[in-house]
Design a protein around this motif. Structure first.
Motif, short mmCIF file in Angstrom:
data_model
loop_
_atom_site.label_atom_id
_atom_site.label_comp_id
_atom_site.label_asym_id
_atom_site.label_seq_id
_atom_site.Cartn_x
_atom_site.Cartn_y
_atom_site.Cartn_z
N SER A 187 0.83 -1.19 0.00
CA SER A 187 0.00 0.00 0.00
C SER A 187 0.87 1.25 0.00
N GLU A 188 0.29 2.37 -0.43
CA GLU A 188 1.05 3.63 -0.45
C GLU A 188 1.51 4.02 0.96
N GLU A 189 0.63 3.80 1.94
CA GLU A 189 0.98 4.13 3.32
C GLU A 189 2.19 3.32 3.80
N ARG A 192 5.37 4.48 2.03
CA ARG A 192 5.82 5.73 2.64
C ARG A 192 6.59 5.45 3.93
N LYS A 209 6.98 7.12 -5.53
CA LYS A 209 6.04 6.09 -5.05
C LYS A 209 6.13 4.83 -5.91
N ASP A 210 6.08 4.99 -7.25
CA ASP A 210 6.14 3.84 -8.15
C ASP A 210 7.47 3.10 -8.00
N THR A 213 7.58 1.33 -4.56
CA THR A 213 6.61 0.23 -4.48
C THR A 213 7.22 -1.05 -5.06
#
Length: 365
Positions: A187-189, A192, A209-210, A213
């Motif tokens: 997940s993004e969270e 992060r 982000k990408d 991930t």
């Protein structure tokens, strides 16, 4: 046949016939009743397994639960059944909720013949939890699942033992599910969180982000792969520990200096099994687990000089329990599964009594 072999036979039969089982009654007869029989209960004895147990619950009259397993005339496990493959949403377990509240049963099972969800009252006494603490899939089970299911078998059923491990099992599985989701699709969270220290003052842009991930997913995969390889290497390493050896307590320096100590799920389960056995003889908070590289020690009062037993589970292919004889020498007992610890309940209780006697304790606090 062993317990797991009976489950495999039933699983094979269900896999072949599930397409033609279209009703709830057919599901009960072809799937649920054989499952209850494998647990050792006689489905044809109403004093042991009562179908459609009736009770008036509040303003609802003639409420029925599909099956109630009885012990000494009192319900201990309730089953509510849906048709094969049917939805097991908790909103469909109204009768199970109500029956759980008015009977002495501490376990409720919601099933569609394929998946069995086990509930108890961990959150609030006498009120069934909304989330199961254990789930068993007859068409997709692991050996660890079988060991948990076996605890509900008639021959070994012990309320305190199951409840002792239920809370940890519930949260362990929830965390495992979340980690599994993050492994497949972080997940993004989460991305992060794991990348914040690495990025420093850099902004968490869509491109970052990408990038992270993919890096996070790859790191997960490599970590799991490395852990699997370590376990395989351990399984292939020849055993060097003698059958009996003098008990030498773990020193604080030893536990600090030993690298890569990782407490396994089997060790945690074994710890709770020992706690369950000694429950009632000593306060649970006095029984403490202290892991080391070569074994996991279970101690009284977190004292190295008061070893209750040792879990030698580092070789996944050969589980052993170290118990102490009257000379305080460790004797290694081979285990086929973690559940076999219960076969040595007398030895563990004797060791506990000896430890208390050595300390001049007449009562167990």
């Amino acid at each position: 046949m062993d317990f797991i072999d009976h489950l495999r036979v039933l699983a094979s039969r269900i896999a072949s016939n599930k397409a033609i089982i279209q009703t709830e009654e057919a599901t009960k007869n072809a799937m649920v009743m054989p499952f209850i029989q494998i647990l050792g209960y006689n489905v044809f004895d109403p004093l042991e397994v009562t179908p459609e147990l009736i009770s008036d619950v509040g303003t609802k009259k003639g409420e029925k639960v599909d099956y109630a397993i009885l012990k000494d005339g009192n319900p201990i496990i309730l089953f509510e059944c849906k048709k094969a493959g049917g939805d097991l949403n908790i909103n469909h377990a109204g009768q199970l909720f109500r029956y759980f509240h008015v009977t002495s049963a501490r376990f409720g099972v919601l099933t569609n013949g394929l998946v069995y969800r086990f509930f108890t009252d961990l959150e609030q006494p006498n009120k069934m939890d909304e989330k199961p603490f254990f789930e068993f899939n007859i068409l997709d089970f692991k050996e660890r699942d079988v060991e948990e299911l076996k605890k509900f078998a008639k021959a070994v059923f012990d309320l305190d033992t199951i409840l002792t491990t239920a809370n940890d099992l519930k949260y362990t599985r929830a965390i495992q599910n979340r980690l599994s989701e993050w492994m497949g699709s972080p997940s993004e969270e989460f991305v992060r969180m794991v990348s914040s220290e690495l990025l420093g003052s850099k902004r968490f842009t869509p491109a970052i982000k990408d990038q992270f991930t993919l890096i996070t997913k790859r790191a997960f995969e490599q970590l799991v792969g490395e852990r699997i390889n370590e376990r395989l290497k351990g399984a292939m390493t020849p055993e060097s520990v003698p059958v009996a050896e003098s008990a030498s307590p773990v020193t604080p320096a030893e536990s600090v200096s030993e690298p890569k100590i990782s407490t396994s799920a089997d060790e945690i389960e074994g710890f709770h099994a020992v706690r369950g056995i000694l429950r009632g003889l000593v306060s649970a908070k006095r029984i403490v687990m202290r892991d080391a590289q070569s074994y996991c020690a279970i101690l009284l009062d977190d004292n190295n000089r008061k070893p209750i037993c040792r879990l030698r589970f580092n070789n996944a292919q050969k589980l052993r329990l170290g118990v102490f004889n009257e000379k305080k020498e460790e004797v290694l007992m081979a285990l086929e599964s973690v559940d076999d610890i219960f076969n040595y309940a007398d030895e563990l209780k004797a060791t506990l009594a000896s430890l208390n006697s050595d300390q001049g304790l007449n009562t167990i606090a």
